[in-house]
Design a protein around this motif. Structure first.
Motif, PDB file in Angstrom:
ATOM      1  N   ALA A 107      -0.430   7.632  -4.428  1.00  0.00           N
ATOM      2  CA  ALA A 107      -1.574   7.157  -5.202  1.00  0.00           C
ATOM      3  C   ALA A 107      -2.476   8.357  -5.453  1.00  0.00           C
ATOM      4  O   ALA A 107      -2.766   9.120  -4.527  1.00  0.00           O
ATOM      5  CB  ALA A 107      -2.329   6.077  -4.434  1.00  0.00           C
ATOM      6  N   ILE A 140       0.672  -1.608  -5.365  1.00  0.00           N
ATOM      7  CA  ILE A 140       1.984  -1.100  -4.966  1.00  0.00           C
ATOM      8  C   ILE A 140       3.017  -2.232  -4.890  1.00  0.00           C
ATOM      9  O   ILE A 140       4.217  -1.988  -5.041  1.00  0.00           O
ATOM     10  CB  ILE A 140       1.915  -0.316  -3.629  1.00  0.00           C
ATOM     11  CG1 ILE A 140       3.195   0.518  -3.421  1.00  0.00           C
ATOM     12  CG2 ILE A 140       1.700  -1.239  -2.443  1.00  0.00           C
ATOM     13  CD1 ILE A 140       3.450   1.571  -4.459  1.00  0.00           C
ATOM     14  N   SER A 161      -4.049   5.637  -9.755  1.00  0.00           N
ATOM     15  CA  SER A 161      -2.739   5.099 -10.127  1.00  0.00           C
ATOM     16  C   SER A 161      -1.663   5.623  -9.181  1.00  0.00           C
ATOM     17  O   SER A 161      -1.879   6.577  -8.436  1.00  0.00           O
ATOM     18  CB  SER A 161      -2.404   5.484 -11.571  1.00  0.00           C
ATOM     19  OG  SER A 161      -2.356   6.890 -11.697  1.00  0.00           O
ATOM     20  N   TRP A 162      -0.513   4.966  -9.253  1.00  0.00           N
ATOM     21  CA  TRP A 162       0.659   5.339  -8.455  1.00  0.00           C
ATOM     22  C   TRP A 162       1.616   6.156  -9.308  1.00  0.00           C
ATOM     23  O   TRP A 162       1.775   5.884 -10.496  1.00  0.00           O
ATOM     24  CB  TRP A 162       1.377   4.089  -7.959  1.00  0.00           C
ATOM     25  CG  TRP A 162       0.624   3.339  -6.911  1.00  0.00           C
ATOM     26  CD1 TRP A 162      -0.196   2.253  -7.109  1.00  0.00           C
ATOM     27  CD2 TRP A 162       0.616   3.601  -5.511  1.00  0.00           C
ATOM     28  NE1 TRP A 162      -0.706   1.836  -5.910  1.00  0.00           N
ATOM     29  CE2 TRP A 162      -0.221   2.644  -4.902  1.00  0.00           C
ATOM     30  CE3 TRP A 162       1.241   4.550  -4.703  1.00  0.00           C
ATOM     31  CZ2 TRP A 162      -0.455   2.609  -3.533  1.00  0.00           C
ATOM     32  CZ3 TRP A 162       1.016   4.521  -3.334  1.00  0.00           C
ATOM     33  CH2 TRP A 162       0.169   3.553  -2.764  1.00  0.00           C
ATOM     34  N   ARG A 163       2.274   7.140  -8.671  1.00  0.00           N
ATOM     35  CA  ARG A 163       3.330   7.904  -9.323  1.00  0.00           C
ATOM     36  C   ARG A 163       4.414   8.200  -8.288  1.00  0.00           C
ATOM     37  O   ARG A 163       4.155   8.181  -7.084  1.00  0.00           O
ATOM     38  CB  ARG A 163       2.802   9.193  -9.934  1.00  0.00           C
ATOM     39  CG  ARG A 163       2.341  10.216  -8.908  1.00  0.00           C
ATOM     40  CD  ARG A 163       2.321  11.619  -9.489  1.00  0.00           C
ATOM     41  NE  ARG A 163       1.720  12.568  -8.603  1.00  0.00           N
ATOM     42  CZ  ARG A 163       2.336  13.162  -7.575  1.00  0.00           C
ATOM     43  NH1 ARG A 163       3.587  12.865  -7.279  1.00  0.00           N
ATOM     44  NH2 ARG A 163       1.700  14.047  -6.829  1.00  0.00           N
ATOM     45  N   TYR A 207      -0.184   6.750  -0.100  1.00  0.00           N
ATOM     46  CA  TYR A 207       1.252   6.823  -0.349  1.00  0.00           C
ATOM     47  C   TYR A 207       1.931   5.535   0.110  1.00  0.00           C
ATOM     48  O   TYR A 207       1.388   4.758   0.879  1.00  0.00           O
ATOM     49  CB  TYR A 207       1.879   8.025   0.375  1.00  0.00           C
ATOM     50  CG  TYR A 207       1.819   7.908   1.876  1.00  0.00           C
ATOM     51  CD1 TYR A 207       2.805   7.240   2.585  1.00  0.00           C
ATOM     52  CD2 TYR A 207       0.752   8.443   2.585  1.00  0.00           C
ATOM     53  CE1 TYR A 207       2.735   7.103   3.968  1.00  0.00           C
ATOM     54  CE2 TYR A 207       0.668   8.321   3.958  1.00  0.00           C
ATOM     55  CZ  TYR A 207       1.666   7.644   4.642  1.00  0.00           C
ATOM     56  OH  TYR A 207       1.591   7.502   6.006  1.00  0.00           O
ATOM     57  N   CYS A 208       3.148   5.359  -0.378  1.00  0.00           N
ATOM     58  CA  CYS A 208       4.046   4.292   0.055  1.00  0.00           C
ATOM     59  C   CYS A 208       5.419   4.924   0.260  1.00  0.00           C
ATOM     60  O   CYS A 208       5.892   5.653  -0.611  1.00  0.00           O
ATOM     61  CB  CYS A 208       4.135   3.194  -0.998  1.00  0.00           C
ATOM     62  SG  CYS A 208       5.378   1.925  -0.621  1.00  0.00           S
ATOM     63  N   LEU A 224      -5.397  -0.426  -5.343  1.00  0.00           N
ATOM     64  CA  LEU A 224      -4.165   0.337  -5.138  1.00  0.00           C
ATOM     65  C   LEU A 224      -3.214  -0.372  -4.171  1.00  0.00           C
ATOM     66  O   LEU A 224      -2.005  -0.360  -4.374  1.00  0.00           O
ATOM     67  CB  LEU A 224      -4.478   1.740  -4.611  1.00  0.00           C
ATOM     68  CG  LEU A 224      -4.992   2.734  -5.640  1.00  0.00           C
ATOM     69  CD1 LEU A 224      -5.504   3.992  -4.952  1.00  0.00           C
ATOM     70  CD2 LEU A 224      -3.917   3.071  -6.656  1.00  0.00           C
ATOM     71  N   TRP A 270       6.242   6.747  -3.222  1.00  0.00           N
ATOM     72  CA  TRP A 270       5.207   6.864  -4.252  1.00  0.00           C
ATOM     73  C   TRP A 270       3.934   7.432  -3.644  1.00  0.00           C
ATOM     74  O   TRP A 270       3.692   7.274  -2.444  1.00  0.00           O
ATOM     75  CB  TRP A 270       4.909   5.483  -4.839  1.00  0.00           C
ATOM     76  CG  TRP A 270       6.062   4.921  -5.616  1.00  0.00           C
ATOM     77  CD1 TRP A 270       7.256   4.469  -5.121  1.00  0.00           C
ATOM     78  CD2 TRP A 270       6.139   4.774  -7.024  1.00  0.00           C
ATOM     79  NE1 TRP A 270       8.069   4.058  -6.140  1.00  0.00           N
ATOM     80  CE2 TRP A 270       7.410   4.220  -7.318  1.00  0.00           C
ATOM     81  CE3 TRP A 270       5.262   5.049  -8.059  1.00  0.00           C
ATOM     82  CZ2 TRP A 270       7.818   3.944  -8.620  1.00  0.00           C
ATOM     83  CZ3 TRP A 270       5.663   4.764  -9.354  1.00  0.00           C
ATOM     84  CH2 TRP A 270       6.931   4.214  -9.628  1.00  0.00           C
TER      85      TRP A 270
END
Length: 164
Positions: A46, A103, A2-4, A55-56, A99, A44
């Motif tokens: 992952a 995003i 998941s993304w955070r 990441y993003c 993922l 964000w």
């Protein structure tokens, strides 16, 4: 998986991932820190079982005027009119898990919250088909944009998504 939201203490790991995923597009670690400090809503990570696997990094930007590769912004550009996805990277073990596509709705939410009707990115590593499948369209570059894309390489493509 998941993304955070990204935290400053994630930057060591996200910069290591950048080195693995984007060896042809090196950036100083200060670039991610710069973007996180300027626009935390767009940054964000992952995770899978507590381990960061991608990441993003996105920030408010100006359409068709992306920053050059490996450049610090210091401040957001004036008259921002889009959410610019500066970098998305997933470790090979995280690819094919959803993922990458996951995003996009998160970035759409960020864009809406900040009043942007467009999300933009520069596609590298032959990822344009992936981004097209997510709803992005290639934009023909003017001379200024072509010069910015050249800071990546001859295969870099500027893309935008609107109407989300």
């Amino acid at each position: 998986m998941s993304w955070r939201p990204m935290r400053p203490d994630d930057l060591v790991e996200t910069n290591l991932i950048a080195d693995i995923v984007h060896p042809a597009y090196p950036e100083d670690p200060a670039v991610q820190a710069d973007r996180l400090s300027l626009f935390p809503d767009g940054c964000w990570v992952a995770e899978h079982q507590g381990i960061i696997v991608g990441y993003c990094v996105a920030h408010a930007g100006k359409r068709q005027r992306p920053p050059a590769l490996d450049s610090l912004l210091g401040v957001l550009p004036p008259e921002v009119d889009c959410l610019y996805m500066h970098d998305v990277a997933l470790l090979p073990t995280a690819r094919g898990t959803g993922l990458g596509k996951g995003i996009v709705p998160l970035m759409q939410d960020v864009a809406r919250r900040h009043g942007f009707a467009v999300i933009a990115l520069t596609s590298v590593n032959d990822s344009q088909d992936f981004w097209r499948a997510c709803g992005f369209k290639q934009i023909a570059p003017d001379a200024y944009l072509a010069a910015k894309l050249a800071t990546y390489d001859a295969d870099a493509i500027y893309m935008e998504m609107a109407g989300f």
